[in-house]
Design a protein around this motif. Structure first.
Motif, PDB file in Angstrom:
ATOM      1  N   VAL A 259       0.839  -1.196   0.000  1.00  0.00           N
ATOM      2  CA  VAL A 259       0.000   0.000   0.000  1.00  0.00           C
ATOM      3  C   VAL A 259       0.874   1.246   0.000  1.00  0.00           C
ATOM      4  CG1 VAL A 259      -1.718   1.330   1.294  1.00  0.00           C
ATOM      5  CG2 VAL A 259      -1.908  -1.167   1.163  1.00  0.00           C
ATOM      6  N   TYR A 260       1.881   1.244   0.863  1.00  0.00           N
ATOM      7  CA  TYR A 260       2.797   2.375   0.974  1.00  0.00           C
ATOM      8  C   TYR A 260       3.517   2.620  -0.358  1.00  0.00           C
ATOM      9  CZ  TYR A 260       6.625   5.154   3.030  1.00  0.00           C
ATOM     10  OH  TYR A 260       7.534   6.143   3.346  1.00  0.00           O
ATOM     11  N   ARG A 261       3.989   1.547  -0.972  1.00  0.00           N
ATOM     12  CA  ARG A 261       4.694   1.681  -2.262  1.00  0.00           C
ATOM     13  C   ARG A 261       3.760   2.213  -3.348  1.00  0.00           C
ATOM     14  NH1 ARG A 261       4.099  -1.373  -6.285  1.00  0.00           N
ATOM     15  NH2 ARG A 261       3.293  -3.115  -5.039  1.00  0.00           N
ATOM     16  N   MET A 262       2.534   1.678  -3.411  1.00  0.00           N
ATOM     17  CA  MET A 262       1.596   2.133  -4.433  1.00  0.00           C
ATOM     18  C   MET A 262       1.270   3.620  -4.274  1.00  0.00           C
ATOM     19  SD  MET A 262      -1.101  -1.014  -5.127  1.00  0.00           S
ATOM     20  CE  MET A 262      -1.682  -1.160  -3.439  1.00  0.00           C
ATOM     21  N   ILE A 263       1.110   4.053  -3.018  1.00  0.00           N
ATOM     22  CA  ILE A 263       0.829   5.471  -2.780  1.00  0.00           C
ATOM     23  C   ILE A 263       2.024   6.323  -3.190  1.00  0.00           C
ATOM     24  CG2 ILE A 263       0.429   7.208  -0.996  1.00  0.00           C
ATOM     25  CD1 ILE A 263      -1.283   5.159   0.477  1.00  0.00           C
ATOM     26  N   SER A 264       3.225   5.896  -2.822  1.00  0.00           N
ATOM     27  CA  SER A 264       4.440   6.643  -3.181  1.00  0.00           C
ATOM     28  C   SER A 264       4.589   6.763  -4.691  1.00  0.00           C
ATOM     29  CB  SER A 264       5.671   5.969  -2.570  1.00  0.00           C
ATOM     30  OG  SER A 264       6.844   6.687  -2.893  1.00  0.00           O
ATOM     31  N   GLU A 265       4.367   5.685  -5.383  1.00  0.00           N
ATOM     32  CA  GLU A 265       4.507   5.702  -6.840  1.00  0.00           C
ATOM     33  C   GLU A 265       3.438   6.570  -7.495  1.00  0.00           C
ATOM     34  OE1 GLU A 265       6.592   1.290  -7.332  1.00  0.00           O
ATOM     35  OE2 GLU A 265       4.457   1.536  -7.744  1.00  0.00           O
ATOM     36  N   GLN A 266       2.220   6.524  -6.953  1.00  0.00           N
ATOM     37  CA  GLN A 266       1.128   7.313  -7.519  1.00  0.00           C
ATOM     38  C   GLN A 266       1.291   8.794  -7.195  1.00  0.00           C
ATOM     39  OE1 GLN A 266      -1.354   5.725  -9.348  1.00  0.00           O
ATOM     40  NE2 GLN A 266      -2.052   7.758  -9.952  1.00  0.00           N
ATOM     41  N   LEU A 267       1.712   9.100  -5.978  1.00  0.00           N
ATOM     42  CA  LEU A 267       1.798  10.485  -5.519  1.00  0.00           C
ATOM     43  C   LEU A 267       3.078  11.181  -5.984  1.00  0.00           C
ATOM     44  CD1 LEU A 267       0.559  12.750  -3.693  1.00  0.00           C
ATOM     45  CD2 LEU A 267       1.852  11.740  -1.791  1.00  0.00           C
ATOM     46  N   LEU A 268       4.195  10.468  -5.891  1.00  0.00           N
ATOM     47  CA  LEU A 268       5.497  11.086  -6.157  1.00  0.00           C
ATOM     48  C   LEU A 268       6.200  10.559  -7.395  1.00  0.00           C
ATOM     49  CD1 LEU A 268       6.963  11.034  -2.519  1.00  0.00           C
ATOM     50  CD2 LEU A 268       5.574  12.825  -3.590  1.00  0.00           C
ATOM     51  N   GLY A 269       5.725   9.428  -7.903  1.00  0.00           N
ATOM     52  CA  GLY A 269       6.445   8.796  -9.003  1.00  0.00           C
ATOM     53  C   GLY A 269       7.743   8.170  -8.539  1.00  0.00           C
ATOM     54  N   LYS A 270       7.829   7.848  -7.235  1.00  0.00           N
ATOM     55  CA  LYS A 270       9.047   7.271  -6.654  1.00  0.00           C
ATOM     56  C   LYS A 270       8.732   5.951  -5.961  1.00  0.00           C
ATOM     57  CE  LYS A 270      11.470  11.628  -5.548  1.00  0.00           C
ATOM     58  NZ  LYS A 270      12.091  12.382  -4.427  1.00  0.00           N
ATOM     59  N   THR A 271       9.658   5.004  -6.061  1.00  0.00           N
ATOM     60  CA  THR A 271       9.557   3.742  -5.332  1.00  0.00           C
ATOM     61  C   THR A 271      10.493   3.797  -4.135  1.00  0.00           C
ATOM     62  OG1 THR A 271       9.056   2.514  -7.346  1.00  0.00           O
ATOM     63  CG2 THR A 271       9.848   1.240  -5.463  1.00  0.00           C
ATOM     64  N   PRO A 272      10.013   3.506  -2.920  1.00  0.00           N
ATOM     65  CA  PRO A 272      10.893   3.522  -1.744  1.00  0.00           C
ATOM     66  C   PRO A 272      12.078   2.583  -1.929  1.00  0.00           C
ATOM     67  CG  PRO A 272       8.595   3.404  -1.091  1.00  0.00           C
ATOM     68  CD  PRO A 272       8.617   3.204  -2.568  1.00  0.00           C
ATOM     69  N   LYS A 273      13.259   2.981  -1.373  1.00  0.00           N
ATOM     70  CA  LYS A 273      14.494   2.234  -1.638  1.00  0.00           C
ATOM     71  C   LYS A 273      15.142   1.630  -0.399  1.00  0.00           C
ATOM     72  CE  LYS A 273      14.514   3.141  -6.070  1.00  0.00           C
ATOM     73  NZ  LYS A 273      14.256   2.077  -7.059  1.00  0.00           N
TER      74      LYS A 273
END
Length: 354
Positions: A259-273
């Motif tokens: 969920v966190y990754r999907m939100i990050s990708e949708q909101l920021l265009g970034k995948t957590p690293k």
């Protein structure tokens, strides 16, 4: 004779949405809203064009809900469905405030509904999180399993549900929602709390490398408000729902990390690293300046790292007969994020950080 629906919690978001759903399904019905005096102006504004609605100033923390005896007598002979949604939902709520509204308030509502001679159903809004810190599978008929709780919101809702279950000779249905978000079709929501703290946090660090918070390998149960209102209105009249509890949760939830990754990708265009341990994040958020800067409540972190697995088979069985199913989060998440982006600076939607 037309039905009379009485609801607490208006003009709150879920109560307001439930009203519209009920009215669509029962156009001849009348509605009575018990409104706390502090919310009366907002309630009047929302119902200015409604002709089948009465607003009653009241307070669930008082005997007879703060209503005059003449009003109580009138309602005793006319209310057919009672929906109790009024509660303090803040995860950081102090114990005394939570107990007064969630426990004492529900006791007063229980005594009130016992007086209603035409009552067809009492629908009580609990929460899936009466499970507290339990791990593993939690069934809908279970309640007291000796669990501990993460906050006063959970513990007081647990005590309140116990009192509803103990009612005799009252046809009741207990609703246990998961974490409620905006409309799956429009993204609309009233407050950016709950899972929206993820969006607020990510928005605050958008120019920095994005971390995961904790392992996030637990299910994170998110449900849209339109599913909650459709399911509730159906269960309120389903004979199979009498004297039963239902998890209105996602039957196939995503893990918190996803969920966190999907939100990050949708909101920021970034995948957590990389990963920041959950306990480190919780410790850091004890400091108010850090909470304010990151725009997130410390209590919200626990729901990213500790959630039970909620069995919703009873709900699926009964709701399936009405063609009602919980939509897949991935399908409507873009609309939630878009709504947040469009309204992120709306102060009325931003719960303050304590």
């Amino acid at each position: 004779m037309a039905n009379l629906y009485m609801l607490t919690g208006f003009p709150g978001f879920i109560t307001s949405r439930l009203f519209h759903t009920l009215r669509e399904q029962d156009s001849s019905a009348f509605f009575v809203f018990l409104v706390h005096p502090s919310q009366m102006k907002k309630a009047e504004k929302q119902t200015a064009s409604e002709h089948q609605v009465r607003l009653l100033p009241g307070d669930i923390t008082q005997e007879d809900l703060g209503l005059p005896p003449t009003e109580v007598e009138r309602l005793k002979e006319s209310v057919t469905y009672f929906f109790h949604l009024a509660a303090i939902y803040d995860l950081a709520v102090p114990k005394e405030a939570a107990y007064s509204v969630n426990v004492i308030g529900t006791h007063n509502v229980n005594r009130f509904v016992e007086k209603l001679s035409r009552l067809k159903r009492y629908v009580y809004f609990s929460t899936a999180y009466v499970s507290g810190e339990r791990e593993g599978r939690v069934k809908e008929e279970e309640l007291d399993c000796g669990q501990q709780f993460k906050n006063h919101y959970e513990s007081t809702k647990f005590e309140a549900e116990k009192s509803v279950r103990a009612l005799q000779n009252v046809p009741k249905t207990i609703i246990r929602p998961g974490v409620v978000v905006g409309d799956s079709r429009t993204g609309e929501t009233a407050k950016f709390d709950g899972p929206y703290y993820i969006m607020r946090f990510l928005d605050a660090i958008r120019f920095a490398p994005i971390p995961y918070i904790g392992k996030g390998d637990n299910p994170f149960n998110i449900v849209p408000v339109d599913y909650i209102t459709q399911a509730t209105s159906y269960l309120a009249k389903a004979e199979k729902a009498v004297n039963r509890s239902f998890h209105l949760t996602d039957p196939s939830p995503y893990k918190a990390r996803d969920v966190y990754r999907m939100i990050s990708e949708q909101l920021l265009g970034k995948t957590p690293k990389f990963v920041i341990p959950g306990k480190v994040a919780e410790f850091a958020l004890k400091a108010r300046p850090i909470r304010k800067f990151l725009d997130v409540e410390r209590e919200a972190i626990a729901y990213m790292s500790r959630q039970s697995d909620y069995d919703a088979s009873q709900a699926a069985e009964v709701l399936g007969e009405g063609g009602i199913r919980c939509p897949d989060l991935a399908a409507y998440l873009p609309r939630l994020v878009q709504y947040f982006q469009e309204h992120r600076h709306d102060e009325e939607k931003r719960t303050p950080i304590p």
